[in-house]
Design a protein around this motif. Structure first.
Motif, PDB file in Angstrom:
ATOM      1  N   TRP A  27      -4.556  17.696  10.222  1.00 37.60           N
ATOM      2  CA  TRP A  27      -5.684  17.644   9.312  1.00 37.60           C
ATOM      3  C   TRP A  27      -5.146  17.669   7.885  1.00 37.60           C
ATOM      4  CZ3 TRP A  27      -9.436  21.799  11.709  1.00 37.60           C
ATOM      5  CH2 TRP A  27      -9.882  21.338  12.951  1.00 37.60           C
ATOM      6  N   THR A  47      -9.720  15.339  10.050  1.00 39.47           N
ATOM      7  CA  THR A  47      -9.710  13.884   9.901  1.00 39.47           C
ATOM      8  C   THR A  47     -11.123  13.325  10.083  1.00 39.47           C
ATOM      9  OG1 THR A  47      -7.482  13.865  10.784  1.00 39.47           O
ATOM     10  CG2 THR A  47      -8.640  11.754  10.730  1.00 39.47           C
ATOM     11  N   GLY A  48     -11.601  12.574   9.095  1.00 39.09           N
ATOM     12  CA  GLY A  48     -12.904  11.926   9.164  1.00 39.09           C
ATOM     13  C   GLY A  48     -14.080  12.816   8.793  1.00 39.09           C
ATOM     14  N   SER A  49     -13.833  14.063   8.418  1.00 36.69           N
ATOM     15  CA  SER A  49     -14.919  15.004   8.137  1.00 36.69           C
ATOM     16  C   SER A  49     -15.210  15.091   6.646  1.00 36.69           C
ATOM     17  CB  SER A  49     -14.539  16.388   8.660  1.00 36.69           C
ATOM     18  OG  SER A  49     -15.572  17.316   8.396  1.00 36.69           O
ATOM     19  N   HIS A  50     -16.469  15.383   6.326  1.00 39.09           N
ATOM     20  CA  HIS A  50     -16.843  15.688   4.946  1.00 39.09           C
ATOM     21  C   HIS A  50     -16.773  17.192   4.698  1.00 39.09           C
ATOM     22  CE1 HIS A  50     -18.072  11.631   3.895  1.00 39.09           C
ATOM     23  NE2 HIS A  50     -18.635  11.560   5.073  1.00 39.09           N
TER      24      HIS A  50
END
Length: 148
Positions: A27, A47-50
């Protein structure tokens, strides 16, 4: 008024051990703060998270390892489970609840494998960090109306 979940604090006793674990997840490491008296806070974004997490030994009075049920939404729970396992992290097999619904602290009723017809929202896998903070992978391929 919009309210956006930004950050979850995960209490840990051994920040360095926890940091090694989160580094294995790959991450994004955003901040690593050290302060007086051994205080430390390490900020990661999955990864890919707000939204992000902070592992810390001093931002909360919650017991180390006490955070449960932090959901990580994935499009393919089998692939996500395989990715986490390939990093040497212990994770449950994929399961669904016999009665449908979401996992609870009780494990009876968990059925191995994907939800029938691979129904969105109902397939899971669980892992914990070295302190015991729990993450639940949940497969969502089609969102409920009104959800983005």
């Amino acid at each position: 008024m919009d309210y956006k979940l930004e950050l979850i604090i995960l209490p840990v006793a051994d920040v360095e051990r926890a940091k090694s674990f989160y580094d294995k997840l790959d991450w994004r490491l955003d901040v690593d703060l050290k302060g007086e008296g051994g205080f430390r806070a390490v900020h990661y974004t999955p990864t890919g998270s707000h939204a992000s997490i902070i592992i810390s030994n001093g931002l909360t009075d919650a017991a180390p390892g006490s955070t449960r049920g932090t959901y990580l939404i994935v499009e393919d729970v089998e692939a996500a489970r395989a990715d986490i396992a390939s990093r040497g992290i212990e994770i449950t097999e994929v399961f669904h609840e016999a009665q449908g619904g979401i996992p609870s602290v009780r494990t009876e009723g968990r059925t191995p494998g994907l939800a029938p017809e691979r129904a969105s929202y109902f397939s899971f896998a669980i892992f914990t960090d070295p302190e015991g903070n729990e993450f639940i992978l949940q497969e969502i391929t089609t969102r409920f109306p009104g959800r983005v």
